[in-house]
Every structure is written in C-alpha cells, then in structure tokens.
Design a protein around this motif. Structure first.
Motif, PDB file in Angstrom:
ATOM      1  N   ILE A  71     -25.870  11.792 -56.557  1.00  0.00           N
ATOM      2  CA  ILE A  71     -25.202  11.492 -55.284  1.00  0.00           C
ATOM      3  C   ILE A  71     -25.428  12.617 -54.279  1.00  0.00           C
ATOM      4  N   ASN A  72     -25.360  13.858 -54.738  1.00  0.00           N
ATOM      5  CA  ASN A  72     -25.628  14.997 -53.848  1.00  0.00           C
ATOM      6  C   ASN A  72     -27.035  14.925 -53.261  1.00  0.00           C
ATOM      7  N   ARG A  73     -27.986  14.578 -54.094  1.00  0.00           N
ATOM      8  CA  ARG A  73     -29.373  14.484 -53.607  1.00  0.00           C
ATOM      9  C   ARG A  73     -29.551  13.329 -52.627  1.00  0.00           C
ATOM     10  N   LEU A  74     -28.837  12.238 -52.855  1.00  0.00           N
ATOM     11  CA  LEU A  74     -28.873  11.126 -51.902  1.00  0.00           C
ATOM     12  C   LEU A  74     -28.305  11.556 -50.548  1.00  0.00           C
ATOM     13  N   HIS A  75     -27.181  12.269 -50.583  1.00  0.00           N
ATOM     14  CA  HIS A  75     -26.602  12.772 -49.334  1.00  0.00           C
ATOM     15  C   HIS A  75     -27.560  13.732 -48.634  1.00  0.00           C
ATOM     16  N   TYR A  76     -28.152  14.614 -49.394  1.00  0.00           N
ATOM     17  CA  TYR A  76     -29.104  15.584 -48.866  1.00  0.00           C
ATOM     18  C   TYR A  76     -30.256  14.863 -48.161  1.00  0.00           C
ATOM     19  N   SER A  77     -30.813  13.864 -48.827  1.00  0.00           N
ATOM     20  CA  SER A  77     -31.911  13.086 -48.241  1.00  0.00           C
ATOM     21  C   SER A  77     -31.450  12.371 -46.971  1.00  0.00           C
ATOM     22  N   HIS A  78     -30.255  11.821 -47.024  1.00  0.00           N
ATOM     23  CA  HIS A  78     -29.716  11.120 -45.859  1.00  0.00           C
ATOM     24  C   HIS A  78     -29.577  12.078 -44.673  1.00  0.00           C
ATOM     25  N   PHE A  79     -29.037  13.282 -44.914  1.00  0.00           N
ATOM     26  CA  PHE A  79     -28.883  14.258 -43.834  1.00  0.00           C
ATOM     27  C   PHE A  79     -30.240  14.665 -43.262  1.00  0.00           C
ATOM     28  N   LEU A  80     -31.226  14.858 -44.126  1.00  0.00           N
ATOM     29  CA  LEU A  80     -32.568  15.205 -43.647  1.00  0.00           C
ATOM     30  C   LEU A  80     -33.156  14.088 -42.783  1.00  0.00           C
ATOM     31  N   LEU A  81     -32.965  12.855 -43.207  1.00  0.00           N
ATOM     32  CA  LEU A  81     -33.462  11.721 -42.424  1.00  0.00           C
ATOM     33  C   LEU A  81     -32.761  11.627 -41.072  1.00  0.00           C
ATOM     34  N   LYS A  82     -31.451  11.870 -41.043  1.00  0.00           N
ATOM     35  CA  LYS A  82     -30.706  11.835 -39.779  1.00  0.00           C
ATOM     36  C   LYS A  82     -31.206  12.922 -38.833  1.00  0.00           C
ATOM     37  N   ILE A  83     -31.459  14.109 -39.368  1.00  0.00           N
ATOM     38  CA  ILE A  83     -31.986  15.193 -38.535  1.00  0.00           C
ATOM     39  C   ILE A  83     -33.345  14.797 -37.980  1.00  0.00           C
ATOM     40  N   GLU A  84     -34.184  14.245 -38.826  1.00  0.00           N
ATOM     41  CA  GLU A  84     -35.508  13.810 -38.378  1.00  0.00           C
ATOM     42  C   GLU A  84     -35.393  12.761 -37.277  1.00  0.00           C
ATOM     43  N   GLN A  85     -34.536  11.772 -37.454  1.00  0.00           N
ATOM     44  CA  GLN A  85     -34.360  10.725 -36.448  1.00  0.00           C
ATOM     45  C   GLN A  85     -33.858  11.309 -35.127  1.00  0.00           C
ATOM     46  N   THR A  86     -32.922  12.225 -35.214  1.00  0.00           N
ATOM     47  CA  THR A  86     -32.386  12.849 -34.002  1.00  0.00           C
ATOM     48  C   THR A  86     -33.471  13.635 -33.280  1.00  0.00           C
ATOM     49  N   VAL A  87     -34.228  14.414 -34.021  1.00  0.00           N
ATOM     50  CA  VAL A  87     -35.289  15.225 -33.411  1.00  0.00           C
ATOM     51  C   VAL A  87     -36.350  14.337 -32.769  1.00  0.00           C
ATOM     52  N   LEU A  88     -36.724  13.258 -33.437  1.00  0.00           N
ATOM     53  CA  LEU A  88     -37.715  12.349 -32.862  1.00  0.00           C
ATOM     54  C   LEU A  88     -37.182  11.683 -31.593  1.00  0.00           C
ATOM     55  N   GLY A  89     -35.904  11.319 -31.599  1.00  0.00           N
ATOM     56  CA  GLY A  89     -35.293  10.729 -30.415  1.00  0.00           C
ATOM     57  C   GLY A  89     -35.242  11.712 -29.261  1.00  0.00           C
ATOM     58  N   VAL A  90     -34.874  12.955 -29.556  1.00  0.00           N
ATOM     59  CA  VAL A  90     -34.834  13.990 -28.520  1.00  0.00           C
ATOM     60  C   VAL A  90     -36.236  14.231 -27.984  1.00  0.00           C
ATOM     61  N   ASN A  91     -37.219  14.228 -28.856  1.00  0.00           N
ATOM     62  CA  ASN A  91     -38.607  14.423 -28.419  1.00  0.00           C
ATOM     63  C   ASN A  91     -39.021  13.357 -27.407  1.00  0.00           C
ATOM     64  N   GLN A  92     -38.680  12.113 -27.673  1.00  0.00           N
ATOM     65  CA  GLN A  92     -39.020  11.033 -26.737  1.00  0.00           C
ATOM     66  C   GLN A  92     -38.334  11.234 -25.391  1.00  0.00           C
TER      67      GLN A  92
END
Length: 109
Positions: free
Chosen positions: A23-44
C-alpha cells in the motif's frame, strides 16, 4: 519454493507488513504520478503564457518604435497585460518550486 509454500511460511505479522509495504508503494507511485501531471500541466501553461508575453512585447516594441509618442490609452493596456502575464508566470514558478519540494520529500524515502 512455490507461491503456496511461501504463503504458508509467512506468519500474520509478515503478511501484514508486506500488505502495508504494498500500500505504501502504491501511494508513493500515486504521488509521483500526481507530481508529474502537475508539472506537465504547468509546462503547458508556461508555454502558452510565454508565447502570449512574447507577442505582447513585440506589439509594444512596434508601438514605441513606429512613432515618437504613443498615447497612454494605447500603451498602458499593453503594460498592464505584460504585468499580468508576468505575475501569472511567477505563480507557476512558485507551483513548480512546491512540486520540487514534494518530490525531494518523496525521494528521501
């Protein structure tokens, strides 16, 4: 050792620990994906605002080089637009700094 044999050898504490780790690793992956999505959105947004700012600067340069005086009613709205675009870019920069801090925290684990 087969899967069923491994499961039989694990006690309930080990199983609970493995479940928690999963479960910790799932949360970790989820947080990394959210950061990636946010950064890509900010880039646009940055690319769009930057193009708009560049065009506004070209417009202002054309206004001030084409004549000896430019009416306030013509140039001030462009200055206001430049200031607003700049402020928007500063906010996006702050958002990226926040995402970097989050990433640094996650990477420390």
């Amino acid at each position: 050792v087969h899967g069923t044999e491994v499961r039989a050898q694990l006690d309930s504490n080990q199983k609970a620990r493995m479940g928690d780790e999963y479960i910790n690793r799932l949360h970790y992956s989820h947080f990394l994906l959210k950061i990636e999505q946010t950064v890509l959105g900010v880039n646009q947004k940055v690319l769009s605002l930057r193009a708009e700012l560049d065009q506004c600067m070209v417009d202002v340069k054309a206004m001030v080089t084409s004549t000896t005086s430019v009416p306030k009613s013509t140039i001030y709205p462009k200055f206001i637009q430049i200031a607003q675009l700049w402020e928007s870019l500063k906010k996006l920069h702050a958002e990226l700094r926040n995402q970097k801090r989050l990433l640094d925290i996650l990477l420390s684990y």
